[in-house]
Design an enzyme around this catalytic site. Structure first.
Site, mmCIF file in Angstrom:
data_model
loop_
_atom_site.group_PDB
_atom_site.id
_atom_site.type_symbol
_atom_site.label_atom_id
_atom_site.label_comp_id
_atom_site.label_asym_id
_atom_site.label_seq_id
_atom_site.Cartn_x
_atom_site.Cartn_y
_atom_site.Cartn_z
ATOM 1 N N LYS A 1 0.127 -6.186 -2.632
ATOM 2 C CA LYS A 1 1.554 -6.245 -2.338
ATOM 3 C C LYS A 1 1.966 -7.655 -1.921
ATOM 4 C CE LYS A 1 2.015 -1.426 -0.855
ATOM 5 N NZ LYS A 1 2.066 -0.495 0.286
ATOM 6 N N GLN B 1 1.920 0.718 6.125
ATOM 7 C CA GLN B 1 0.929 1.281 5.203
ATOM 8 C C GLN B 1 0.362 2.590 5.757
ATOM 9 O OE1 GLN B 1 0.109 -0.007 2.142
ATOM 10 N NE2 GLN B 1 -1.096 1.841 1.842
ATOM 11 N N ASP C 1 10.235 1.982 1.433
ATOM 12 C CA ASP C 1 9.448 3.108 0.928
ATOM 13 C C ASP C 1 10.318 4.331 0.660
ATOM 14 O OD1 ASP C 1 6.778 2.765 0.292
ATOM 15 O OD2 ASP C 1 6.062 2.996 2.352
#
Length: 300
Positions: free
Chosen positions: A54, A98, A121
């Site tokens: 990422k 995460q 997200d």
């Protein structure tokens, strides 16, 4: 006739090119550099690889990457304090924590502490509610990637019969909402659905996101249907040698490819789109934060 292969790796590269173009224009025209903050708690090897990827791709498209790596014993209070700092940092437009988190941390509490406007997200309860009611929201990355590929392949999805196999909050439910938004007729199925083969067999579009290796055989697929396989499962591969494994999806690719009109492979299908859509969401968040026009073709 063999199915057309929907190349997610190539499509993701195209998405990243579009993101890079928007980032360059934001810098040149508005002196804005989108910033993505990723928070990793603990030493999970798979998460570490994902976070590195990422960060690398964030920098490659011209955005700022902020990585925060915390010890596995980090307290909930300290993690929430960091998120509060990022919420109030104008250089940060997107925040991603995460998952999974260490067991002593409440994932729902942590996710819902992220400012909804920076929740790239799309997991915050406010974004879930906005998406479910057809309002502007941050959209989960994997379903967004699936929608982009479907739109690219079919053009209009209006009136198509879509079956989503899987009811998770991360993929199944938001995928169904996105397909409804594009005027599909949507069925959410799962492992306990009665007559699942018959339900799948009626679908023009099949989204498999149930997390069971090769659960969907080709005989279930309607001739000419489009199959999007979200599953990533590692299974034993004795043909490659002792102790070797390989990745497979939730669909039996070999048999399904003989009936489907189009299908995503595993690996190389949906997977690459997830990070590409994370970058797209960060650019979208930066535009919204500054009252600018949203990037065309990168949103739901």
């Amino acid at each position: 006739m063999a199915a057309n292969i929907i190349d997610g790796k190539a499509f993701a590269a195209t998405v990243r090119e579009k993101v890079a173009g928007h980032v360059a224009r934001l810098k040149a025209d508005n002196d804005i550099t989108p910033g993505l903050a990723v928070v990793l708690v603990g030493e999970d090897p798979a998460s570490q690889v994902y976070v590195r990827s990422k960060g690398k791709q964030t920098v490659e498209v011209g955005m700022n990457s902020f990585e925060h790596k915390l010890d596995s014993g980090t307290s909930e209070a300290d993690l929430l304090a960091l998120i509060d700092t990022l919420n109030n940092d104008p250089a940060v437009h997107g925040i991603l924590v995460q998952l999974p988190l260490p067991k002593h941390l409440n994932e729902d509490l942590v996710i819902n502490s992220i400012a909804p406007s920076k929740d790239v997200d799309g997991f915050h309860i406010s974004n879930v509610g906005l998406l479910g009611t057809g309002q502007k929201s941050m959209v989960p990355c994997t379903p967004l990637g699936c929608l982009m590929m479907l739109r690219d392949y079919h053009g209009s999805l209006s009136g198509m019969n879509a079956v989503v196999i899987g009811r998770s909050n991360i993929v199944g439910k938001p995928m169904a909402q996105l397909l409804l938004g594009d005027s599909c007729t949507v069925t959410i199925a799962h492992s306990r659905t009665k007559d699942l083969p018959e339900v799948v067999g009626r679908a023009d579009i099949v989204i498999a996101a149930v997390g069971r290796p090769e659960m969907v055989p080709g005989e279930w697929i309607k001739e000419g249907a489009t199959v999007i396989d979200v599953g990533i499962n590692r299974i034993d591969a004795p043909e490659k040698g002792e102790g070797k494994t390989r990745l497979v999806g939730d669909v039996d690719f070999a048999s399904a490819a003989g009936r489907a009109g189009a299908i995503t492979p595993v690996p190389g299908g949906v997977g690459p789109m997830t990070i590409a859509c994370l970058l797209a969401n960060t650019v979208t968040a930066a535009c919204r934060a500054n009252g600018l026009e949203e990037p065309e073709g990168l949103t739901a």
